[in-house]
Design a protein around this motif. Structure first.
Motif, short mmCIF file in Angstrom:
data_model
loop_
_atom_site.label_atom_id
_atom_site.label_comp_id
_atom_site.label_asym_id
_atom_site.label_seq_id
_atom_site.Cartn_x
_atom_site.Cartn_y
_atom_site.Cartn_z
N ASP A 1 0.86 -1.17 0.00
CA ASP A 1 0.00 0.00 0.00
C ASP A 1 0.91 1.23 0.00
O ASP A 1 2.12 1.11 0.19
CB ASP A 1 -0.91 0.00 1.23
CG ASP A 1 -2.10 0.93 1.10
OD1 ASP A 1 -2.37 1.40 -0.03
OD2 ASP A 1 -2.75 1.22 2.11
N PHE A 2 0.35 2.38 -0.24
CA PHE A 2 1.12 3.63 -0.19
C PHE A 2 0.20 4.72 0.31
O PHE A 2 -1.02 4.56 0.37
CB PHE A 2 1.70 3.98 -1.57
CG PHE A 2 0.68 4.51 -2.55
CD1 PHE A 2 0.58 5.86 -2.81
CD2 PHE A 2 -0.17 3.64 -3.22
CE1 PHE A 2 -0.35 6.34 -3.71
CE2 PHE A 2 -1.10 4.11 -4.13
CZ PHE A 2 -1.19 5.48 -4.38
N ASP A 3 0.79 5.82 0.70
CA ASP A 3 0.04 6.95 1.23
C ASP A 3 -0.20 7.98 0.11
O ASP A 3 0.74 8.68 -0.29
CB ASP A 3 0.83 7.59 2.38
CG ASP A 3 0.09 8.75 3.02
OD1 ASP A 3 -1.06 9.05 2.63
OD2 ASP A 3 0.68 9.38 3.92
N PRO A 4 -1.43 8.08 -0.38
CA PRO A 4 -1.72 9.05 -1.45
C PRO A 4 -1.43 10.50 -1.03
O PRO A 4 -1.08 11.32 -1.87
CB PRO A 4 -3.21 8.83 -1.74
CG PRO A 4 -3.47 7.43 -1.31
CD PRO A 4 -2.60 7.22 -0.11
N THR B 1 -7.41 14.41 -8.56
CA THR B 1 -8.84 14.57 -8.79
C THR B 1 -9.62 13.68 -7.84
O THR B 1 -10.68 14.03 -7.36
CB THR B 1 -9.18 14.20 -10.26
OG1 THR B 1 -8.33 14.95 -11.11
CG2 THR B 1 -10.62 14.50 -10.58
N SER B 2 -9.04 12.50 -7.56
CA SER B 2 -9.65 11.58 -6.59
C SER B 2 -8.59 10.66 -6.01
O SER B 2 -7.53 10.46 -6.59
CB SER B 2 -10.80 10.77 -7.21
OG SER B 2 -10.31 9.98 -8.27
N VAL B 3 -8.90 10.15 -4.83
CA VAL B 3 -8.03 9.22 -4.12
C VAL B 3 -8.91 8.10 -3.58
O VAL B 3 -10.02 8.34 -3.10
CB VAL B 3 -7.32 9.93 -2.94
CG1 VAL B 3 -6.63 8.93 -2.03
CG2 VAL B 3 -6.33 10.95 -3.45
N PHE C 1 -6.94 -2.02 -3.08
CA PHE C 1 -5.71 -1.25 -3.23
C PHE C 1 -6.01 0.25 -3.15
O PHE C 1 -7.14 0.67 -3.36
CB PHE C 1 -5.01 -1.55 -4.56
CG PHE C 1 -5.87 -1.27 -5.77
CD1 PHE C 1 -5.86 -0.03 -6.37
CD2 PHE C 1 -6.68 -2.25 -6.31
CE1 PHE C 1 -6.65 0.25 -7.48
CE2 PHE C 1 -7.48 -2.00 -7.42
CZ PHE C 1 -7.45 -0.75 -8.01
N SER C 2 -4.99 1.02 -2.84
CA SER C 2 -5.10 2.48 -2.87
C SER C 2 -4.77 2.96 -4.27
O SER C 2 -4.02 2.31 -5.00
CB SER C 2 -4.12 3.12 -1.87
OG SER C 2 -4.47 2.81 -0.55
N ALA C 3 -5.31 4.11 -4.64
CA ALA C 3 -5.03 4.71 -5.94
C ALA C 3 -5.08 6.22 -5.82
O ALA C 3 -5.88 6.77 -5.06
CB ALA C 3 -6.02 4.23 -6.99
N TRP C 4 -4.20 6.87 -6.57
CA TRP C 4 -4.14 8.33 -6.68
C TRP C 4 -4.41 8.64 -8.13
O TRP C 4 -3.77 8.08 -9.02
CB TRP C 4 -2.74 8.78 -6.27
CG TRP C 4 -2.47 10.24 -6.27
CD1 TRP C 4 -2.46 11.06 -5.17
CD2 TRP C 4 -2.12 11.07 -7.38
NE1 TRP C 4 -2.12 12.34 -5.54
CE2 TRP C 4 -1.91 12.37 -6.91
CE3 TRP C 4 -1.96 10.84 -8.75
CZ2 TRP C 4 -1.56 13.43 -7.72
CZ3 TRP C 4 -1.62 11.89 -9.58
CH2 TRP C 4 -1.42 13.17 -9.07
#
Length: 154
Positions: A23-26, A38-40, A55-58
Motif C-alpha cells: 500500500d502507499f500513502d496518497p 482529482t480523486s483518491v 488497493f489504494s489509488a491516486w
C-alpha cells in the motif's frame, strides 16, 4: 453527430502500488508531486455491495469532454506530468506503477424504420495514437487502459 449521438471522454493518470500486497500513502504522493489529485481511493474502503477496496489509488483526471479524438485527452495529461520529471522518482520512492486510463462513453439513439425494424446509431471515438504519443507514454513509463461504455437510450 447529433446531441443524442456523442462521445464523451476523460483521461486519467493513475498511481497504484506496484506490488498488489503493498500500500502507499496518497497524501504523501500529493505532497511529493505538488499536484492535487482529482480523486483518491484508499485500500480497505468499503465499496458498494459490501466489497472492500483491494488497493489504494491516486488519480489526476481531465474533465469529462465531448471529444471524439482520444489522443487529445491523453496529450493533455502528458502535458501536465512530463515537465515535472517526478513520476519516475515517485515510482521508485513509493513503489508505484502509473497507467493512463481513458474512459469513453458512447451515447446514441435508436432509429425506428417505417416497417418497425430498429437500429442503434452510436458515435464511436477515434482511437488512433500517434507514434509520438506512444513514445511519450513509454518515456513516462505508463501502461494504457481504455474502458468503453455504450450508454443505451432511455
Amino acid at each position: 453527430m447529433t446531441s443524442t449521438s456523442r462521445v464523451q471522454q476523460r483521461a486519467e493518470l493513475v498511481a497504484y502500488a506496484a506490488n498488489e500486497d503493498d500500500d502507499f500513502d496518497p497524501v504523501a504522493l500529493t505532497e511529493f508531486l505538488g499536484i492535487d489529485p482529482t480523486s483518491v481511493h484508499r485500500k480497505g474502503e468499503l465499496l458498494k455491495g459490501g466489497r472492500v477496496r483491494p488497493f489504494s489509488a491516486w488519480m489526476w483526471s481531465t474533465a469529462d469532454q465531448v471529444e471524439v479524438d482520444t489522443e487529445v485527452l491523453i496529450r493533455e495529461v502528458l502535458d501536465n506530468f512530463e515537465p515535472m520529471a517526478k513520476v519516475d522518482e515517485a515510482r521508485g520512492r513509493f513503489g508505484l506503477e502509473f497507467k493512463m486510463d481513458v474512459v469513453i462513453e458512447m451515447y446514441g439513439h435508436l432509429d425506428i424504420e417505417p416497417d418497425g425494424t430498429t437500429g442503434a446509431v452510436v458515435a464511436t471515438p477515434a482511437l488512433y495514437l500517434s507514434p509520438g504519443t506512444l513514445l511519450r507514454l513509454t518515456r513516462l513509463g505508463c501502461g494504457l487502459d481504455i474502458d468503453t461504455y455504450v450508454i443505451a437510450p432511455e
